[in-house]
Each structure stands twice: as structure tokens, then as C-alpha cells.
Design a protein around this motif. Structure first.
Motif, PDB file in Angstrom:
ATOM      1  N   THR A  35       0.809  -1.221   0.000  1.00 45.62           N
ATOM      2  CA  THR A  35       0.000   0.000   0.000  1.00 45.62           C
ATOM      3  C   THR A  35       0.844   1.273   0.000  1.00 45.62           C
ATOM      4  O   THR A  35       0.342   2.343  -0.329  1.00 45.62           O
ATOM      5  CB  THR A  35      -0.914   0.042   1.245  1.00 45.62           C
ATOM      6  OG1 THR A  35      -0.101   0.141   2.420  1.00 45.62           O
ATOM      7  CG2 THR A  35      -1.821  -1.166   1.300  1.00 45.62           C
ATOM      8  N   GLY A  36       2.100   1.158   0.422  1.00 48.64           N
ATOM      9  CA  GLY A  36       2.959   2.327   0.528  1.00 48.64           C
ATOM     10  C   GLY A  36       2.661   3.181   1.753  1.00 48.64           C
ATOM     11  O   GLY A  36       3.228   4.250   1.920  1.00 48.64           O
ATOM     12  N   LYS A  37       1.774   2.679   2.635  1.00 43.77           N
ATOM     13  CA  LYS A  37       1.396   3.431   3.836  1.00 43.77           C
ATOM     14  C   LYS A  37       2.200   2.970   5.044  1.00 43.77           C
ATOM     15  O   LYS A  37       2.572   1.805   5.153  1.00 43.77           O
ATOM     16  CB  LYS A  37      -0.095   3.260   4.124  1.00 43.77           C
ATOM     17  CG  LYS A  37      -0.977   3.868   3.056  1.00 43.77           C
ATOM     18  CD  LYS A  37      -2.436   3.706   3.424  1.00 43.77           C
ATOM     19  CE  LYS A  37      -3.315   4.319   2.345  1.00 43.77           C
ATOM     20  NZ  LYS A  37      -4.730   4.203   2.674  1.00 43.77           N
ATOM     21  N   LEU A  38       2.430   3.908   5.958  1.00 40.48           N
ATOM     22  CA  LEU A  38       3.113   3.610   7.208  1.00 40.48           C
ATOM     23  C   LEU A  38       2.144   2.880   8.130  1.00 40.48           C
ATOM     24  O   LEU A  38       1.010   3.316   8.322  1.00 40.48           O
ATOM     25  CB  LEU A  38       3.579   4.914   7.855  1.00 40.48           C
ATOM     26  CG  LEU A  38       4.596   4.831   8.962  1.00 40.48           C
ATOM     27  CD1 LEU A  38       5.872   4.156   8.478  1.00 40.48           C
ATOM     28  CD2 LEU A  38       4.913   6.216   9.483  1.00 40.48           C
ATOM     29  N   GLU A  39       2.576   1.732   8.673  1.00 40.76           N
ATOM     30  CA  GLU A  39       1.720   0.921   9.534  1.00 40.76           C
ATOM     31  C   GLU A  39       2.478   0.465  10.769  1.00 40.76           C
ATOM     32  O   GLU A  39       3.694   0.312  10.741  1.00 40.76           O
ATOM     33  CB  GLU A  39       1.237  -0.319   8.784  1.00 40.76           C
ATOM     34  CG  GLU A  39       0.367  -0.031   7.596  1.00 40.76           C
ATOM     35  CD  GLU A  39      -0.102  -1.290   6.885  1.00 40.76           C
ATOM     36  OE1 GLU A  39       0.332  -2.395   7.254  1.00 40.76           O
ATOM     37  OE2 GLU A  39      -0.912  -1.156   5.956  1.00 40.76           O
ATOM     38  N   ASP A  40       1.739   0.235  11.857  1.00 37.98           N
ATOM     39  CA  ASP A  40       2.318  -0.349  13.059  1.00 37.98           C
ATOM     40  C   ASP A  40       2.406  -1.857  12.873  1.00 37.98           C
ATOM     41  O   ASP A  40       1.462  -2.483  12.409  1.00 37.98           O
ATOM     42  CB  ASP A  40       1.448  -0.063  14.285  1.00 37.98           C
ATOM     43  CG  ASP A  40       1.497   1.396  14.709  1.00 37.98           C
ATOM     44  OD1 ASP A  40       2.328   2.145  14.167  1.00 37.98           O
ATOM     45  OD2 ASP A  40       0.707   1.781  15.586  1.00 37.98           O
ATOM     46  N   VAL A  41       3.543  -2.419  13.242  1.00 37.32           N
ATOM     47  CA  VAL A  41       3.758  -3.862  13.166  1.00 37.32           C
ATOM     48  C   VAL A  41       4.165  -4.340  14.558  1.00 37.32           C
ATOM     49  O   VAL A  41       5.118  -3.834  15.144  1.00 37.32           O
ATOM     50  CB  VAL A  41       4.866  -4.208  12.138  1.00 37.32           C
ATOM     51  CG1 VAL A  41       5.136  -5.704  12.117  1.00 37.32           C
ATOM     52  CG2 VAL A  41       4.503  -3.692  10.756  1.00 37.32           C
ATOM     53  N   ARG A  42       3.416  -5.304  15.104  1.00 37.14           N
ATOM     54  CA  ARG A  42       3.698  -5.872  16.427  1.00 37.14           C
ATOM     55  C   ARG A  42       4.418  -7.203  16.244  1.00 37.14           C
ATOM     56  O   ARG A  42       4.026  -8.016  15.417  1.00 37.14           O
ATOM     57  CB  ARG A  42       2.389  -6.070  17.188  1.00 37.14           C
ATOM     58  CG  ARG A  42       2.558  -6.598  18.592  1.00 37.14           C
ATOM     59  CD  ARG A  42       1.216  -6.729  19.277  1.00 37.14           C
ATOM     60  NE  ARG A  42       0.418  -5.526  19.192  1.00 37.14           N
ATOM     61  CZ  ARG A  42       0.424  -4.541  20.108  1.00 37.14           C
ATOM     62  NH1 ARG A  42       1.189  -4.643  21.162  1.00 37.14           N
ATOM     63  NH2 ARG A  42      -0.339  -3.485  19.946  1.00 37.14           N
ATOM     64  N   MET A  43       5.465  -7.419  17.031  1.00 37.91           N
ATOM     65  CA  MET A  43       6.208  -8.675  16.945  1.00 37.91           C
ATOM     66  C   MET A  43       6.905  -8.963  18.267  1.00 37.91           C
ATOM     67  O   MET A  43       7.091  -8.064  19.088  1.00 37.91           O
ATOM     68  CB  MET A  43       7.247  -8.613  15.818  1.00 37.91           C
ATOM     69  CG  MET A  43       8.363  -7.622  16.061  1.00 37.91           C
ATOM     70  SD  MET A  43       9.585  -7.546  14.736  1.00 37.91           S
ATOM     71  CE  MET A  43       8.717  -6.552  13.557  1.00 37.91           C
ATOM     72  N   SER A  44       7.278 -10.206  18.467  1.00 43.68           N
ATOM     73  CA  SER A  44       8.116 -10.547  19.616  1.00 43.68           C
ATOM     74  C   SER A  44       9.547 -10.685  19.111  1.00 43.68           C
ATOM     75  O   SER A  44       9.790 -11.191  18.021  1.00 43.68           O
ATOM     76  CB  SER A  44       7.629 -11.815  20.306  1.00 43.68           C
ATOM     77  OG  SER A  44       7.656 -12.904  19.425  1.00 43.68           O
ATOM     78  N   VAL A  45      10.475 -10.185  19.925  1.00 41.62           N
ATOM     79  CA  VAL A  45      11.879 -10.147  19.531  1.00 41.62           C
ATOM     80  C   VAL A  45      12.711 -10.854  20.598  1.00 41.62           C
ATOM     81  O   VAL A  45      12.666 -10.470  21.775  1.00 41.62           O
ATOM     82  CB  VAL A  45      12.359  -8.680  19.376  1.00 41.62           C
ATOM     83  CG1 VAL A  45      13.848  -8.610  19.108  1.00 41.62           C
ATOM     84  CG2 VAL A  45      11.578  -7.977  18.276  1.00 41.62           C
ATOM     85  N   PRO A  46      13.467 -11.894  20.231  1.00 50.24           N
ATOM     86  CA  PRO A  46      14.337 -12.555  21.206  1.00 50.24           C
ATOM     87  C   PRO A  46      15.475 -11.622  21.611  1.00 50.24           C
ATOM     88  O   PRO A  46      15.960 -10.834  20.798  1.00 50.24           O
ATOM     89  CB  PRO A  46      14.871 -13.775  20.458  1.00 50.24           C
ATOM     90  CG  PRO A  46      14.708 -13.453  19.020  1.00 50.24           C
ATOM     91  CD  PRO A  46      13.570 -12.484  18.906  1.00 50.24           C
ATOM     92  N   GLN A  47      15.881 -11.709  22.872  1.00 46.77           N
ATOM     93  CA  GLN A  47      16.980 -10.884  23.353  1.00 46.77           C
ATOM     94  C   GLN A  47      18.295 -11.553  22.972  1.00 46.77           C
ATOM     95  O   GLN A  47      18.948 -12.201  23.782  1.00 46.77           O
ATOM     96  CB  GLN A  47      16.854 -10.673  24.856  1.00 46.77           C
ATOM     97  CG  GLN A  47      15.611  -9.865  25.201  1.00 46.77           C
ATOM     98  CD  GLN A  47      15.524  -9.546  26.657  1.00 46.77           C
ATOM     99  OE1 GLN A  47      16.441  -8.974  27.237  1.00 46.77           O
ATOM    100  NE2 GLN A  47      14.409  -9.903  27.277  1.00 46.77           N
TER     101      GLN A  47
END
Length: 72
Positions: A35-47
Motif C-alpha cells: 500500500t505504501g502506507k506507514l503501519e504499526d507492526v507488532r512482533m516478539s523479539v528474542p533478546q
């Protein structure tokens, strides 16, 4: 140090404790390639410093530019 130019824009970072893993829940802003639009993306990130998101997150926390919230 990261090998790419653009910094990741973290909107929020929170500890995850209910899964029994050493991970963080992050929300970042990314441009959706369709879409070319800025969006929020939620994710889990390992330390783990081998993870590009954690590497940059840690850099920003160490510089005092980002804070990790406690789990709910």
C-alpha cells in the motif's frame, strides 16, 4: 554495528514474561510494500544480539533514547 542505513522506529517495547521465553514485545513503524502506507507492526523479539531488531533496540536503550516497559 548494523550494516544498513535506516534506523528502525520503535513505537513501544515491553517485556514478555507470560510465555517463559526471554523475549520482548515491540511495535515498530514500517511502510507496507503493497500500500505504501506507514503501519504499526507488532512482533516478539528474542533478546539475542544476532537479531537485527534486538541489536538496534539495545543500541537505542543504551543511548537513553528508548525505554523497555515492564510486563503487564
Amino acid at each position: 554495528m548494523l550494516d544498513y542505513q535506516e534506523k528502525i522506529k520503535f513505537k513501544s517495547v515491553k517485556k514478555l514474561t507470560n510465555l517463559g521465553f526471554d523475549e520482548l514485545e515491540v511495535v515498530i513503524e514500517e511502510i507496507n510494500p503493497k500500500t505504501g502506507k506507514l503501519e504499526d507492526v507488532r512482533m516478539s523479539v528474542p533478546q539475542n544480539l544476532d537479531n537485527k531488531y534486538y541489536e538496534q533496540l539495545k543500541e537505542q536503550v543504551d543511548a537513553g533514547k528508548l525505554t523497555i516497559e515492564d510486563a503487564d
